[in-house]
Write an enzyme that holds these catalytic residues in place. Structure first.
Site, PDB file in Angstrom:
ATOM      1  N   GLU A  59     -32.389  -3.417  35.533  1.00  0.00           N
ATOM      2  CA  GLU A  59     -32.129  -3.076  34.142  1.00  0.00           C
ATOM      3  C   GLU A  59     -31.638  -1.630  34.053  1.00  0.00           C
ATOM      4  O   GLU A  59     -32.090  -0.761  34.790  1.00  0.00           O
ATOM      5  CB  GLU A  59     -33.386  -3.270  33.295  1.00  0.00           C
ATOM      6  CG  GLU A  59     -34.540  -2.353  33.600  1.00  0.00           C
ATOM      7  CD  GLU A  59     -35.084  -2.520  35.005  1.00  0.00           C
ATOM      8  OE1 GLU A  59     -35.527  -1.508  35.563  1.00  0.00           O
ATOM      9  OE2 GLU A  59     -35.061  -3.637  35.535  1.00  0.00           O
ATOM     10  N   CYS A 119     -35.802  -2.419  38.610  1.00  0.00           N
ATOM     11  CA  CYS A 119     -35.194  -3.508  39.379  1.00  0.00           C
ATOM     12  C   CYS A 119     -33.680  -3.515  39.194  1.00  0.00           C
ATOM     13  O   CYS A 119     -32.943  -3.043  40.045  1.00  0.00           O
ATOM     14  CB  CYS A 119     -35.801  -4.847  38.962  1.00  0.00           C
ATOM     15  SG  CYS A 119     -37.524  -5.036  39.424  1.00  0.00           S
TER      16      CYS A 119
END
Length: 787
Positions: free
Chosen positions: A432, A430
């Site tokens: 990170e 996503c």
């Protein structure tokens, strides 16, 4: 799209996911026969080898890139050693209205007879829940945090360029040399290293066997094929599969197939939901592409066709289904493979190439759910590439998202990574970030910061259940200063984070002990040199992320109390808390006063922004740098919500910022829904006051009207917004280009909007595959009409 890709795309999009019980049956049979005969790492590797030798193969009529995790496209295995589906789970998944996973009754009966009885009491999930302390369980059940590893293996893994330079036989030779050099006299870990290396070597054999079986299948199909063109393709597929992954790839076709076999190996070995990622795929493929283009052995269209085949392959692999109550909820089929495009190279130079532009074309033309894609825009990235990316963003599919390497490189260097390893890193799922091919950066679960705030307002008690799930921090009705209020909140945060980390450390040991990943360990530095598993501190870097959600909800709630109760004395603390407890029933004047006269985060207002910075910094201070159980490993935070802000809102009563009970909390670092009234420039100015280098990722959602991006100069303005945010220190931004009227029409007539993709969180999803709560969350985001 040429006709081949059109057919492959159609098949992929129209195929309904199914559950395959084949892996579970093979694993159960192997464990019954062999458990206790081998060390756990070797047992895991032999189980993997057994499945690769026996699993049903699939090679479709039009395919050029081959291999499926199940016996056919979108057939998803289960992983009973981690969490074993019940018969009820399988029936729920089979019949749920949205995003079903179909399973035959015969398979359900077989699963009930052969799989479930053996794994009862032996799964990772049962090990976890049988050992957690009461304080952890109370906070978990109240929804103060989630735990990722209660249903799956740790995921979010991305590769560097190693597999394009070394084949599995090369890596196996290194492993065998290490075994031969073991010093059992002076190395107390020699025995453990030997077992890890044996397991790694076996897993190399497993993926080679898997590829060779595909080569044999392709040759058999070629003998029966009448079309000369397809015969030639099948023979080429056989040649490719005999070469990779045993040896390093020699051309684009082999490089793509090499990655795909490694990808399948890692997601078959364990279900690292939030799956495996190729990292900077365009950079890895560029040397092969440029060499072949120069030699005249490849055309641009042939390279694009091969990449399109790969794109479809990723789309054929939905996420493994959940169990228990989450099996009843419509989540997403997205398995979060993220293709990083652009960015910088290890030497800091521009990483874009012609392959980068080809990938942007594929995103726009294929318009499918997976893989997720992200463009990485550094100071050295050409404006032409940013412009090409924003033209794709304008299409309104939610892809690609946009990342700032200049910031996330600083994030990783701050965490202790070398500059070169940080440059080679990026996003895995996503938002990170980590060092590709060298780091286990595991997401441990989401932290419901607004719920912690709510529990503090009730002196350690969850008002929804009446159960104690926190510590006593005092009755807020007695607080007379903002500092008293804030310190009570911070004490509650520290207590909950401490509980979360203690159990996360325990879970890490359970995976290292009972569910190692020897094949994944082969492809991540420095697992081989250390003789340690990926889940046991083998990688060069070992990070545990806690994802903090609801920053704006907490900020706005603190701002409302500070402004209206403690400063202006417009309401008493008791009046406000009573109104919140009653979901503002009969207190609409108070609610509207709060919502319209409170400085809210996201408007470039220092009053609210200072509070946001303080909350963020204290979350960092509470989490960042705490040691995990792995060598040199640390905890860090990122500001990611995915869709958990929907669930967290459901377990949360009304909040002092005027939000009603059950409504979603703010996502990532985005402003609360409807709170950002001064436009996107004000939003990015508010976000820029947060030192994003302190986190491992900050998610920012923005929504624009399609009419705002009609002209080429409008596209350039969007690019300038991105550049401005990144110059101010932003980590990430993503866009929905869709108006509210279209979203409402899609709700009313879903059959007319089957292809409507929207950006949900760190991923995109089909709007009509989302449940009503998720749809409403997107609709309620601020609709920007200007830059």
């Amino acid at each position: 799209m040429n006709p081949r890709i059109q057919r492959l795309r159609k098949q992929s999009v129209e195929t309904v996911p199914t559950i395959s019980i084949e892996r579970a049956l093979h694993e159960t049979e192997f464990y019954k026969e062999n458990y206790g005969k081998y060390s756990v790492p070797v047992l895991r590797a032999l189980t993997f080898l057994d499945h690769c030798q026996r699993k049903t193969l699939y090679l479709g009529d039009d395919e050029l890139i081959v291999g499926e995790r199940g016996p056919k496209p979108k057939a998803i295995p289960t992983f009973p050693e981690l969490t074993c589906h019940s018969v009820e789970d399988l029936h729920v998944l089979n019949t749920r209205e949205m995003q079903p996973y179909l399973t035959s009754q015969e398979d359900i009966d077989t699963y009930a007879r052969e799989v479930i009885p053996y794994w009862q009491g032996k799964t990772q999930r049962e090990r976890i829940f049988s050992h957690v302390p009461d304080e952890w369980r109370a906070a978990y059940e109240a929804g103060m945090f989630t735990e990722f590893m209660e249903q799956r293996a740790p995921g979010h893994t991305a590769l560097d360029g190693k597999i394009y330079k070394y084949g599995m036989l090369d890596l196996k030779r290194v492993i065998e040399d290490n075994i031969a050099a073991l010093d059992y006299l002076n190395d107390p870990e020699a025995t453990d290293k030997a077992e890890q290396w044996k397991a790694m070597a076996i897993s190399c054999d497993a993926v080679i066997v898997f590829a060779e079986r595909h080569a044999e299948l392709a040759e058999q199909m070629a003998e029966k094929e009448s079309d000369p063109r397809r015969v030639a393709e099948l023979k080429k597929i056989a040649e490719v599969c005999r070469h990779v992954p045993a040896h390093k790839p020699r051309n684009v076709w082999e490089a793509i197939q090499m990655y795909w076999f490694v990808h399948l190996g890692t997601i078959t070995e364990l279900n690292g939901w939030d799956a495996m990622n190729p990292g900077h795929f365009d950079q890895h493929l560029t040397p092969f592409f440029e060499k072949e283009m120069a030699e005249g052995t490849l055309t641009r269209e042939e390279a694009k066709e091969l990449l399109c085949c790969f794109w479809v392959k990723v789309n054929n692999h939905p996420a493994p289904p959940k169990v228990g109550i989450t099996a009843r909820e419509s989540g997403t089929y997205n398995d979060f493979t993220n293709i990083n495009i652009g960015g910088v190279k290890r030497d800091g130079s521009d990483g874009t190439s012609e392959v980068s532009y080809i990938m942007l074309e594929i995103i726009e033309e294929l318009h499918i759910l997976q893989p997720g894609t992200s463009v990485h825009i550094s100071k050295v990235t050409p404006d032409n590439f940013l412009h090409a990316a924003t033209k794709v963003i304008r299409q309104g599919h939610g892809y690609p998202s946009v990342f700032n390497p200049d910031i996330y490189i600083k994030e990783m260097v701050r965490q202790g990574k070398s500059l070169e390893d940080a440059r080679e890193g990026g996003c895995s799922g996503c938002i990170e970030v980590g060092a590709f091919g060298k780091e286990a950066y595991l997401l441990t679960g989401y932290l419901n910061v607004p719920k912690i705030f709510e529990v503090m307002l009730n002196n350690g008690v969850d008002p929804l259940t009446g159960k104690r799930c926190g510590i006593e921090t005092g009755d807020p009705r007695s607080f007379t200063t903002f500092e008293q209020l804030y310190e009570a909140f911070l004490k509650q945060v520290r207590f909950v984070v401490d509980q979360k980390m203690r159990v996360s450390n325990y879970i890490d040991r359970m995976f290292a002990k009972y569910a190692p990943a020897p094949f994944l360990s082969v492809v991540i530095d420095d697992c081989i040199s250390k003789g340690r598993d990926y889940y046991d501190g083998g990688p060069r870097y070992n990070t545990s992320y806690i994802q903090c959600t609801g920053l704006a909800t907490v900020t706005d709630s603190l701002a409302a109390i500070k402004k209206h109760v403690l400063e202006d004395k417009r309401f008493t603390m008791g009046d406000l808390l009573d109104a919140v407890a009653d979901n503002f029933e009969g207190q609409e004047f108070m609610r509207q006063t709060i919502m319209n006269r409170t400085p809210f985060f996201g408007n470039d207002d220092e009053y609210a922004d200072e509070i946001a910075v303080r909350v963020y910094d204290d979350l960092v201070d509470t989490i960042d740098g705490n040691p995990n159980i792995k060598e040199g490993g640390k905890y860090h935070l990122n500001m990611l919500s995915t869709t958990c802000h929907i669930y967290f809102g459901k377990v949360l009563g009304a909040t002092p910022n005027g939000r009603l009970a059950g409504k979603s909390i703010s996502d990532g670092t985005s402003p609360s829904h409807g709170a950002d009234t001064n436009g996107p420039s004000a939003v990015i100015k508010s976000l820029s006051k947060i030192d994003q280098v302190k986190s491992g990722g900050t998610l920012l959602n923005q929504r624009f009207l399609p009419s705002l991006l009609k002209r080429d100069e409008d596209i350039r303005k969007l690019g300038q917004l991105v550049r401005s945010y990144f110059t101010l220190g932003g980590h990430h931004i993503q866009f929905n280009i869709v108006d509210t009227a279209t979203l409402l029409a899609a709700q009313d007539c879903p059959d007319d909007y089957k292809d409507l993709l929207v950006r949900m969180a760190g991923y995109s999803d089909y709007f009509n595959d989302m449940n009503n709560d998720l749809q409403q969350e997107v609709i309620e985001r601020t609709e920007n009409e200007s830059f």
